[in-house]
Design a protein around this motif. Structure first.
Motif, short mmCIF file in Angstrom:
data_model
loop_
_atom_site.label_atom_id
_atom_site.label_comp_id
_atom_site.label_asym_id
_atom_site.label_seq_id
_atom_site.Cartn_x
_atom_site.Cartn_y
_atom_site.Cartn_z
N HIS A 118 58.77 -86.71 34.48
CA HIS A 118 59.63 -87.75 33.88
C HIS A 118 61.11 -87.34 33.91
O HIS A 118 62.00 -88.18 34.14
CB HIS A 118 59.17 -87.94 32.43
CG HIS A 118 59.90 -88.99 31.67
ND1 HIS A 118 59.65 -90.34 31.81
CD2 HIS A 118 60.90 -88.90 30.75
CE1 HIS A 118 60.46 -91.01 31.02
NE2 HIS A 118 61.22 -90.17 30.36
N HIS A 122 64.64 -89.25 35.36
CA HIS A 122 65.98 -89.45 34.77
C HIS A 122 67.07 -88.76 35.60
O HIS A 122 68.17 -89.27 35.76
CB HIS A 122 66.01 -88.89 33.35
CG HIS A 122 65.36 -89.78 32.33
ND1 HIS A 122 65.63 -91.13 32.22
CD2 HIS A 122 64.44 -89.52 31.35
CE1 HIS A 122 64.92 -91.65 31.23
NE2 HIS A 122 64.18 -90.70 30.69
N SER A 143 68.17 -88.08 26.30
CA SER A 143 67.20 -89.12 25.97
C SER A 143 66.68 -88.90 24.56
O SER A 143 67.21 -88.07 23.80
CB SER A 143 66.06 -89.10 26.99
OG SER A 143 65.26 -87.97 26.78
N GLY A 144 65.62 -89.63 24.21
CA GLY A 144 65.05 -89.50 22.87
C GLY A 144 64.32 -88.19 22.69
O GLY A 144 64.18 -87.69 21.57
N GLY A 145 63.84 -87.62 23.78
CA GLY A 145 63.06 -86.39 23.67
C GLY A 145 63.74 -85.18 24.28
O GLY A 145 63.27 -84.06 24.11
N GLY A 170 69.17 -88.26 21.53
CA GLY A 170 68.69 -89.59 21.13
C GLY A 170 68.00 -89.54 19.77
O GLY A 170 68.13 -90.45 18.95
N ASP A 174 68.80 -91.58 16.42
CA ASP A 174 67.78 -92.38 15.72
C ASP A 174 67.64 -91.94 14.26
O ASP A 174 67.47 -92.77 13.36
CB ASP A 174 66.44 -92.28 16.45
CG ASP A 174 66.50 -92.93 17.83
OD1 ASP A 174 67.38 -93.78 18.04
OD2 ASP A 174 65.67 -92.58 18.69
N GLY A 187 69.77 -95.74 18.00
CA GLY A 187 70.88 -95.37 18.89
C GLY A 187 71.71 -96.57 19.32
O GLY A 187 72.94 -96.59 19.13
N PRO A 188 71.05 -97.61 19.85
CA PRO A 188 71.83 -98.79 20.29
C PRO A 188 72.55 -99.47 19.13
O PRO A 188 73.63 -100.03 19.32
CB PRO A 188 70.77 -99.74 20.87
CG PRO A 188 69.59 -98.88 21.17
CD PRO A 188 69.63 -97.71 20.23
N ASP A 191 75.65 -97.53 18.35
CA ASP A 191 76.60 -97.82 19.45
C ASP A 191 77.34 -99.12 19.15
O ASP A 191 78.58 -99.18 19.16
CB ASP A 191 75.79 -97.92 20.75
CG ASP A 191 76.66 -98.06 21.98
OD1 ASP A 191 77.89 -98.02 21.84
OD2 ASP A 191 76.10 -98.21 23.09
N GLY A 275 68.08 -92.45 28.13
CA GLY A 275 68.46 -93.59 27.29
C GLY A 275 69.85 -93.50 26.67
O GLY A 275 70.55 -94.51 26.58
N VAL A 276 70.28 -92.28 26.28
CA VAL A 276 71.59 -92.17 25.61
C VAL A 276 72.73 -92.41 26.60
O VAL A 276 73.86 -92.69 26.19
CB VAL A 276 71.72 -90.80 24.88
CG1 VAL A 276 73.06 -90.67 24.18
CG2 VAL A 276 70.60 -90.63 23.85
N CYS A 278 73.07 -94.97 28.03
CA CYS A 278 73.44 -96.39 27.80
C CYS A 278 74.62 -96.46 26.83
O CYS A 278 75.29 -97.49 26.74
CB CYS A 278 72.30 -97.15 27.12
SG CYS A 278 70.86 -97.40 28.12
N ASN A 279 74.87 -95.39 26.08
CA ASN A 279 75.88 -95.44 25.02
C ASN A 279 77.28 -95.72 25.58
O ASN A 279 77.76 -95.00 26.46
CB ASN A 279 75.87 -94.11 24.25
CG ASN A 279 76.81 -94.13 23.07
OD1 ASN A 279 78.00 -93.87 23.21
ND2 ASN A 279 76.28 -94.47 21.92
N SER A 306 67.23 -96.09 30.48
CA SER A 306 66.07 -95.99 29.60
C SER A 306 64.83 -95.86 30.46
O SER A 306 64.87 -96.10 31.66
CB SER A 306 65.98 -97.25 28.74
OG SER A 306 67.18 -97.39 28.03
N ASP A 307 63.70 -95.52 29.82
CA ASP A 307 62.47 -95.28 30.59
C ASP A 307 62.10 -96.49 31.44
O ASP A 307 62.04 -97.61 30.94
CB ASP A 307 61.33 -94.94 29.62
CG ASP A 307 61.53 -93.58 29.00
OD1 ASP A 307 62.44 -92.84 29.44
OD2 ASP A 307 60.78 -93.24 28.07
O1 KG4 Z 1 65.22 -92.22 28.00
P1 KG4 Z 1 64.67 -93.00 26.86
O2 KG4 Z 1 64.45 -94.48 27.06
O3 KG4 Z 1 63.31 -92.41 26.38
C1 KG4 Z 1 63.03 -91.04 26.36
O4 KG4 Z 1 62.70 -90.49 27.44
O5 KG4 Z 1 63.19 -90.48 25.25
O6 KG4 Z 1 65.67 -92.74 25.62
C2 KG4 Z 1 65.46 -93.35 24.39
C3 KG4 Z 1 66.56 -92.88 23.46
C4 KG4 Z 1 66.38 -93.33 22.00
O7 KG4 Z 1 66.59 -92.22 21.17
C5 KG4 Z 1 67.48 -94.37 21.83
O8 KG4 Z 1 67.96 -94.48 20.52
C6 KG4 Z 1 68.54 -93.83 22.75
O9 KG4 Z 1 67.83 -93.39 23.90
N1 KG4 Z 1 69.51 -94.88 23.13
C7 KG4 Z 1 70.81 -94.86 22.74
C8 KG4 Z 1 71.39 -96.04 23.25
N2 KG4 Z 1 70.44 -96.73 23.95
C9 KG4 Z 1 69.29 -95.99 23.86
N3 KG4 Z 1 71.51 -93.98 22.01
C10 KG4 Z 1 72.83 -94.24 21.79
N4 KG4 Z 1 73.44 -95.36 22.24
C11 KG4 Z 1 72.78 -96.27 22.98
N5 KG4 Z 1 73.40 -97.37 23.43
#
Ligand code: KG4
Ligand code: ZN
Length: 344
Positions: A118, A122, A143-145, A170, A174, A187-188, A191, A275-276, A278-279, A306-307
């Motif tokens: 995975h 990314h 990302s979240g993890g 991430g 959260d 996170g979003p 943002d 995912g982050v 995207c910020n 994002s995933d």
């Molecule tokens: O990559 P992802 O979709 O899943 C993982 O592999 O973890 O990342 C998800 C993470 C979540 O913690 C979410 O809150 C964060 O990405 N995230 C953001 C934004 N969009 C998604 N964090 C900050 N700002 C954003 N716009």
């Protein structure tokens, strides 16, 4: 050259996603079903519910993807050269659903399987839309993890420099959002709330760990908790300032270490993923700093941050070109704690 078409499956966390892609970056169809509604009731991803939702969704997500790429039962074997799936890291049960779905299709159609980490998804996703993402580059996965800083010399040729020692970035967003009363994933929301907020009004210390490429985000989270104890939210303006201050502290930390690593190792390209990325502040600041320091910064469109299964299809194409189509039983197993191994 004959085209190489991949059907890719991503089920590592709370998105059920499948994709058909030709030669890696020609995305013929991509369908992603999010489970956010299920998990937001629990303020985070519930692994058991994630597995069940993947089981419920995967068939229809795959059907929609294949239909929109004009592939049916009869043409699958002819049109698809390989089935790629995420084999880790992620939630064990969620990964198994994708793994079994991929293996079932492979058994029915006698199609090759390509297992994809995975994180490699990314790491390379910015390359789907931009052919200038050439080797070597410095990858920052946020990302979240995961929070990982990796020198990428080629597909499969990595030097892992650093990672988070506690919360992923991430995860920190959260958890902060939860403290501020926002729904998961926060996170979003942070943002969005940061827009029109002033980071100068609420300052948090930046956790720059010295003499290491590692990160640490649990301190910022605790700083926010302490701040809120002493300064309960007064009004919307105050809430926006808190969000802006928190986002700024995170973005500054990521920028500082990533650009320092790029300069230290003489890398002229920084590639974001996860995912982050995207910020909006992270995107803006990385691009601005890149211009100032003459380092090219590549950030995927948000759909590929994002995933999603398109990044798995793209990584599978790169893996096929480098390592071919034969993988051992061991590699085809799913592994919840799969990592990126340094080989230099
Ligand atoms: O990559 P992802 O979709 O899943 C993982 O592999 O973890 O990342 C998800 C993470 C979540 O913690 C979410 O809150 C964060 O990405 N995230 C953001 C934004 N969009 C998604 N964090 C900050 N700002 C954003 N716009
Ligand atoms: Zn991810």
């Amino acid at each position: 050259m004959k085209k190489f078409t991949v059907f890719a499956i991503e089920t590592s966390c709370d998105e059920t996603s499948t994709c058909v892609a030709e030669n890696g970056n020609k995305i013929l169809s991509l369908v992603t079903s999010s489970q956010i509604k299920i998990h937001s009731n629990f303020n985070g991803v519930v692994p058991e519910l994630a597995s069940r939702a993947h089981i419920q969704n995967i068939n229809s997500v795959a059907q929609k993807t294949l239909n929109s790429a004009k592939i049916d039962f009869l043409s699958f074997k002819k049109k698809i050269d390989a089935i790629a799936f995420t084999n880790g890291p992620g939630l064990a049960g969620a990964l198994l659903v994708g793994n079994m779905f991929a293996k079932s299709l492979s058994a029915i159609y006698q199609t090759h399987l390509i297992p994809i980490n995975h994180l490699e998804g990314h790491m390379f996703s910015a390359g789907i839309e931009n052919k200038n993402v050439s080797f070597p580059f410095l990858s920052l996965i946020i990302s979240g993890g995961h929070t990982e800083l990796i020198i990428v010399n080629d597909f499969g040729d990595y030097r892992a420099l650093g990672a988070t020692r506690d919360d992923a970035v991430g995860e920190a967003f959260d958890k902060a959002a939860k403290m501020l009363g926002f729904p998961y994933p926060g996170g979003p929301v942070i943002d969005k709330m940061s827009e029109n907020g002033s980071a100068d009004n609420v300052k948090f210390t930046r956790p720059y760990l010295k003499n290491t490429w590692d990160f640490s985000f649990s301190g910022i989270k605790t700083a926010l908790l302490n701040y809120l104890k002493n300064n309960p939210v007064k009004n919307e303006k105050h809430l926006r300032d808190i969000c802006a201050g928190f986002s700024q502290a995170i973005a500054d930390t990521l920028i500082f270490k990533t650009f320092l690593a790029a300069k230290t190792f003489n890398l002229k390209k920084i590639v974001l993923g996860g995912g982050v990325s995207c910020n909006s502040l992270v995107r803006k600041m990385f691009l601005r700093q890149g211009k100032e320091e003459n380092i090219k910064v590549f950030i995927p469109s948000t759909v590929y941050c994002s995933d999603n299964a398109a990044m798995i299809a793209y990584a599978a194409y790169l893996k096929y070109k480098k390592f071919g189509l034969t993988y051992s039983k061991e590699e085809l197993k799913s592994e919840a704690s799969l990592s990126i191994k340094s080989n230099c």
